[in-house]
Scaffold this motif. Structure first.
Motif, short mmCIF file in Angstrom:
data_model
loop_
_atom_site.label_atom_id
_atom_site.label_comp_id
_atom_site.label_asym_id
_atom_site.label_seq_id
_atom_site.Cartn_x
_atom_site.Cartn_y
_atom_site.Cartn_z
N ILE A 1 4.14 1.96 9.06
CA ILE A 1 4.80 1.43 7.86
C ILE A 1 4.98 -0.08 7.98
O ILE A 1 5.47 -0.58 9.01
CB ILE A 1 6.17 2.11 7.64
N LYS A 2 4.58 -0.79 6.94
CA LYS A 2 4.77 -2.25 6.85
C LYS A 2 5.36 -2.53 5.47
O LYS A 2 5.13 -1.77 4.53
CB LYS A 2 3.43 -2.99 6.96
N HIS A 3 6.08 -3.64 5.37
CA HIS A 3 6.54 -4.00 4.02
C HIS A 3 6.32 -5.47 3.73
O HIS A 3 6.25 -6.30 4.64
CB HIS A 3 8.00 -3.58 3.81
N LEU A 4 6.14 -5.73 2.45
CA LEU A 4 5.86 -7.08 1.96
C LEU A 4 6.63 -7.32 0.67
O LEU A 4 6.90 -6.38 -0.08
CB LEU A 4 4.37 -7.23 1.61
N PRO A 5 6.92 -8.58 0.37
CA PRO A 5 7.41 -8.88 -0.97
C PRO A 5 6.31 -8.51 -1.99
O PRO A 5 5.12 -8.67 -1.71
CB PRO A 5 7.65 -10.39 -0.95
N MET A 6 6.70 -7.99 -3.12
CA MET A 6 5.74 -7.56 -4.15
C MET A 6 4.79 -8.70 -4.54
O MET A 6 3.59 -8.48 -4.70
CB MET A 6 6.48 -7.04 -5.38
N GLN A 7 5.33 -9.90 -4.67
CA GLN A 7 4.47 -11.01 -5.11
C GLN A 7 3.39 -11.32 -4.08
O GLN A 7 2.27 -11.68 -4.44
CB GLN A 7 5.30 -12.26 -5.41
N GLU B 1 4.35 -5.12 -16.26
CA GLU B 1 5.74 -4.75 -16.53
C GLU B 1 6.23 -3.74 -15.49
O GLU B 1 7.34 -3.86 -14.96
CB GLU B 1 5.83 -4.14 -17.93
N PHE B 2 5.39 -2.77 -15.17
CA PHE B 2 5.76 -1.74 -14.19
C PHE B 2 6.01 -2.37 -12.81
O PHE B 2 7.07 -2.17 -12.22
CB PHE B 2 4.64 -0.70 -14.10
N LEU B 3 5.05 -3.13 -12.30
CA LEU B 3 5.19 -3.72 -10.97
C LEU B 3 6.28 -4.78 -10.94
O LEU B 3 6.93 -5.00 -9.90
CB LEU B 3 3.87 -4.32 -10.50
N GLY B 4 6.50 -5.45 -12.09
CA GLY B 4 7.51 -6.50 -12.17
C GLY B 4 8.94 -6.02 -11.96
O GLY B 4 9.85 -6.83 -11.72
N GLN B 5 9.16 -4.72 -12.02
CA GLN B 5 10.49 -4.15 -11.80
C GLN B 5 10.89 -4.14 -10.32
O GLN B 5 12.05 -3.91 -9.98
CB GLN B 5 10.55 -2.71 -12.29
N TYR B 6 9.90 -4.34 -9.43
CA TYR B 6 10.13 -4.14 -8.00
C TYR B 6 9.93 -5.43 -7.22
O TYR B 6 9.03 -6.21 -7.52
CB TYR B 6 9.19 -3.05 -7.47
N SER B 7 10.75 -5.63 -6.21
CA SER B 7 10.66 -6.86 -5.42
C SER B 7 9.92 -6.67 -4.11
O SER B 7 9.42 -7.61 -3.53
CB SER B 7 12.06 -7.41 -5.13
N GLY C 1 16.17 3.56 -7.72
CA GLY C 1 15.32 2.52 -8.28
C GLY C 1 13.99 2.37 -7.57
O GLY C 1 13.23 1.46 -7.86
N SER C 2 13.70 3.25 -6.61
CA SER C 2 12.42 3.18 -5.91
C SER C 2 11.44 4.18 -6.51
O SER C 2 11.84 5.14 -7.16
CB SER C 2 12.62 3.48 -4.42
N ILE C 3 10.15 3.95 -6.28
CA ILE C 3 9.12 4.89 -6.73
C ILE C 3 7.89 4.78 -5.83
O ILE C 3 7.62 3.73 -5.28
CB ILE C 3 8.74 4.66 -8.21
N THR C 4 7.19 5.88 -5.71
CA THR C 4 6.01 5.98 -4.86
C THR C 4 4.75 5.69 -5.64
O THR C 4 4.64 6.04 -6.82
CB THR C 4 5.93 7.42 -4.29
N LEU C 5 3.80 5.05 -4.99
CA LEU C 5 2.42 4.98 -5.47
C LEU C 5 1.63 5.84 -4.50
O LEU C 5 1.65 5.62 -3.30
CB LEU C 5 1.88 3.55 -5.46
N LEU D 1 7.63 1.48 -3.73
CA LEU D 1 8.14 0.28 -4.39
C LEU D 1 9.66 0.32 -4.46
O LEU D 1 10.25 1.34 -4.83
CB LEU D 1 7.58 0.18 -5.81
N THR D 2 10.30 -0.80 -4.13
CA THR D 2 11.76 -0.86 -4.15
C THR D 2 12.24 -2.14 -4.82
O THR D 2 11.51 -3.13 -4.91
CB THR D 2 12.33 -0.81 -2.71
#
Length: 197
Positions: A10-16, A53-59, A112-116, A182-183
Motif C-alpha cells: 500500500i502506498k498513498h499520494l495526494p490526488m493531484q 467532479e468525481f475525483l475532485g471530491q478527494y484529496s 467519505g472514502s470510496i474504492t476504485l 480515495l479519501t
C-alpha cells in the motif's frame, strides 16, 4: 483450483500528484474503446459520471497493489492460450472480489472514502448495461481505476517496482492488481493494519 499466495503493498499520494503524473484520459480511453467491455459494463468507459467532479471530491489516493504469486509447478505447464487466459482470469477474479470486499468494508471506517476497483466489475455474470437497464448492485459496484485514465503499468512499476507480466503459452510467475482507495483526509494510523489477513 491452483495454489497461489497474495502479497499486498500500500502506498498513498495526494490526488493531484497521481493525476498530474499518471492520468492521461485521452490516451487510455483509446485503449478502452478497443476493449470488448467498452460500453458493456457500468464500471467501465464511457463512465456515467463527470470524472473531474468525481475525483475532485478527494484529496488522497491509497493504491493497493496485490501481487498474486502462482505455484511454480502451475507456471511450468504449457497449454492453449485460451485455456491459460481462462485460468488466469479465474485467479485474478477471485483475488479482485476478495480485495473489493475488504476495501468496501474499510469505506465504513473512513467516512467519505470510496474504492476504485482493479479492472472491470465482475459482480454479476452479465451486466445490465447493454440492455439499457440500471446496475443490479449499485451499492457494491465500484468504478475501475483504469476507467479514469490512470496508467496502471506506470503506477505498478514506479511506485511498487513490479513489472506487469502477461500470459503466453503458460501462466506468468505472478499477476498484479491495482485498486485505489480515495479519501478526503489521510487515513488514521493503523487503518491498514491487518489488511493482509
Amino acid at each position: 483450483m491452483m495454489d497461489y499466495t497474495v502479497q499486498h503493498y500500500i502506498k498513498h499520494l495526494p490526488m493531484q500528484v497521481i493525476r498530474d503524473k499518471y492520468q492521461d484520459r485521452e490516451k487510455h480511453l483509446g485503449y478502452c474503446r478497443q476493449c470488448p467491455r467498452y460500453y458493456q459494463i457500468w464500471s467501465c468507459p464511457p463512465l456515467s459520471i463527470d470524472v473531474d467532479e468525481f475525483l475532485g471530491q478527494y484529496s488522497r489516493i491509497y493504491l493497493v497493489c496485490s501481487k498474486i504469486n502462482l505455484d511454480s509447478d502451475a507456471v511450468k505447464i504449457k497449454d492453449d492460450l485460451e485455456i491459460i487466459k481462462v485460468r488466469g482470469w479465474e485467479i485474478m477474479s477471485a483475488v479482485k472480489l476478495e480485495v473489493d470486499e475488504k476495501l468496501r468494508k474499510l469505506e465504513n471506517n473512513l467516512p467519505g472514502s470510496i474504492t476504485l476497483s482493479a479492472t472491470a466489475c465482475n459482480l454479476c455474470g452479465k451486466c445490465t448495461r447493454p440492455d439499457g437497464r440500471p446496475c443490479r448492485q449499485p451499492a457494491k459496484m465500484r468504478y475501475a481505476i483504469d476507467a479514469f485514465g490512470f496508467s496502471i503499468t506506470a503506477i505498478t512499476k514506479d511506485l511498487f517496482d513490479i513489472d506487469i507480466l502477461w500470459s503466453s503459452d503458460h501462466l506468468p510467475e505472478y499477476y498484479t492488481l491495482i485498486h485505489g482507495f480515495l479519501t478526503r483526509e489521510e487515513a488514521p494510523e493503523g487503518f491498514w493494519q491487518g489488511f493482509d489477513k
